[in-house]
Design an enzyme around this catalytic site. Sequence first.
Site: not given
Length: 354
Positions: A214, A217, A242, A268-269, A297
């Site tokens: 992350d 962010k 992000h 990762h999303h 996560d």
Amino acid sequence: MGFSGGTLSKANVVICDDSITNVLVMNEMLKSIDMDLSITSITDPRKVMGELEFDVMLVILDLEMPYLNGYQVLEQIRAIYSSEQLPVIVVSGLSDQKSHIKALKGGANDFVCKPFNEYELKLRVMNQLNIIQALRLQSHLNQELEKRVQQRTFELDQATEFLINKLAIVAELHDETTGKHIIRVGKYSGLLARKLGLNEQIAYMIEKAAPMHDIGKIMISHDILVKPDKLSDSEFQHMQQHVDKVNILFDDHPSMMIQMAQSIAIHHHEKWDGSGYSKGLKGQSIPIEGRIVCIADVFDALTTKRPYKPAWTFDDSIDYIKENAGRDFDPQLVDLFVESIPEIKAIQEEYKDD
């Protein structure tokens, strides 16, 4: 007449000839070489291999001997030592070209005919000793250089890992989530990578880079990150950026660790069914490091209190991961994650929030 052999350190030389006279003659000839030689004389060819355990630098070997001829002894030597590791000079009363070729094809480095010419024997011995000295010196220098390169690489890797961890902490502080979250995500990811059978180097890199998932962010509005209510569509779109902003930080960096962190942060999303962001990748098209960290996560986010939700129980979080296998998550990784519950609980307990 003295012969200079350069700066060669003490050299162990083995002479093997069934004639004691020949052995003594060669001994006397080689004594005048300006080298620190330790000469071992053997008349029984069966004893040659035993002498080679003492860091021998040169073997002088007769061809015509009882029990084992020179070709057979040479074959034994070459089964263990290459011609670069241990040179062999063959001596023989056979002056025909066929014998010379057979010896050279068998791995001999040089050939001397009987009766010995003292000057020729000394020159050939010095040549072989100087060659092996140069080879050993080069090998030593290469090993020292390799050690220095490895040490430098280790230092750079340690520095990169340190900076990754610090940047990950900065990202988490900006998000006002616990710093232990990034540790747990790294540990879960490393565990899952190893369960999948990835080699240790890759698993280690995933574990160490996962805390950076992350990092983007830090370029997202703090108010959006800590908002206790559901984000509006425009706020959610802003927050999703992000993952793309990571390229601003890490684009084209040569470090493999940084490249791994970049890939994880970007992917990762993504979701197994293609409904994730930002590229909408699907299934195996999602890099494996992204699929691994996605599960790690989400699981840790579920089990952790956040501004917008209370912490879920361990079992409820596992059930969520299982229910979304094949939709959000790689089904194979979900199975491995569920199989690893004892290890997951141990990580969660070891790195629980204060």
